[in-house]
Design an enzyme around this catalytic site. Structure first.
Site, PDB file in Angstrom:
ATOM      1  N   TYR A  28      32.942  22.164 -19.982  1.00 18.05           N
ATOM      2  CA  TYR A  28      32.990  20.706 -20.113  1.00 18.05           C
ATOM      3  C   TYR A  28      31.765  20.072 -19.459  1.00 18.05           C
ATOM      4  O   TYR A  28      31.121  19.189 -20.040  1.00 18.05           O
ATOM      5  CB  TYR A  28      34.276  20.168 -19.477  1.00 18.05           C
ATOM      6  CG  TYR A  28      34.463  18.681 -19.651  1.00 18.05           C
ATOM      7  CD1 TYR A  28      34.975  18.170 -20.838  1.00 18.05           C
ATOM      8  CD2 TYR A  28      34.136  17.781 -18.638  1.00 18.05           C
ATOM      9  CE1 TYR A  28      35.148  16.794 -21.012  1.00 18.05           C
ATOM     10  CE2 TYR A  28      34.311  16.416 -18.796  1.00 18.05           C
ATOM     11  CZ  TYR A  28      34.820  15.934 -19.986  1.00 18.05           C
ATOM     12  OH  TYR A  28      34.991  14.586 -20.152  1.00 18.05           O
ATOM     13  N   LYS A  32      28.845  17.828 -21.336  1.00 19.05           N
ATOM     14  CA  LYS A  32      28.552  16.446 -20.969  1.00 19.05           C
ATOM     15  C   LYS A  32      27.121  16.298 -20.453  1.00 19.05           C
ATOM     16  O   LYS A  32      26.476  15.274 -20.696  1.00 19.05           O
ATOM     17  CB  LYS A  32      29.567  15.921 -19.963  1.00 19.05           C
ATOM     18  CG  LYS A  32      30.986  15.848 -20.539  1.00 19.05           C
ATOM     19  CD  LYS A  32      31.028  15.052 -21.842  1.00 19.05           C
ATOM     20  CE  LYS A  32      32.409  15.006 -22.445  1.00 19.05           C
ATOM     21  NZ  LYS A  32      32.470  14.177 -23.642  1.00 19.05           N
ATOM     22  N   THR A  63      44.540   6.569 -18.780  1.00 13.92           N
ATOM     23  CA  THR A  63      44.894   6.786 -20.186  1.00 13.92           C
ATOM     24  C   THR A  63      46.003   7.831 -20.240  1.00 13.92           C
ATOM     25  O   THR A  63      46.250   8.529 -19.249  1.00 13.92           O
ATOM     26  CB  THR A  63      43.695   7.317 -21.008  1.00 13.92           C
ATOM     27  OG1 THR A  63      43.386   8.642 -20.562  1.00 13.92           O
ATOM     28  CG2 THR A  63      42.476   6.411 -20.889  1.00 13.92           C
TER      29      THR A  63
END
Length: 121
Positions: A28, A32, A63
């Protein structure tokens, strides 16, 4: 955008993990960081065409995707956020709106952390 001749704006979405590293998230983080690098390169490639390219790098945002993480590690995460809270999606949207506006007409190639200060410490 190039064909229309009046420029434009591209906003990429990265993450705070495009600006810093963290344990157990190498894929990840690499992805990014790639978005951040792509943003810089695209900004340089398209500046002469009046196309601005920037990225937003959200921190921990409230979220459904972050609910489980916050249940498990929320106290530790918020201890690293100087503002001591999670962000709201609307706060990321406001950053994007500003970057798209004429008020940001001289801003290109940046990756803007919208993270309550997470990357400041």
């Amino acid at each position: 955008m190039r064909a229309q001749g009046s420029g434009g704006v591209i906003i990429n979405t990265a993450s705070i993990l495009g600006l810093v590293g963290t344990a157990t998230s190498s894929a990840y983080v690499a992805a990014k960081h790639g978005v951040v690098g792509l943003t810089k390169t695209a900004a340089a490639d398209h500046a002469e065409d009046n196309i601005r390219v920037n990225a937003v790098c959200p921190g921990y945002i409230e979220t459904p995707m972050t609910e489980e993480t916050m249940r498990r590690r929320g106290e530790r995460i918020l201890a690293r956020v100087p503002m001591a809270r999670m962000g709201q999606a609307s706060e990321i949207a406001e950053a994007v709106v500003w970057l798209c506006s004429p008020k940001a007409s001289f801003v290109t190639g940046v990756s803007w952390a919208v993270d309550g200060g997470y990357t400041a410490i």
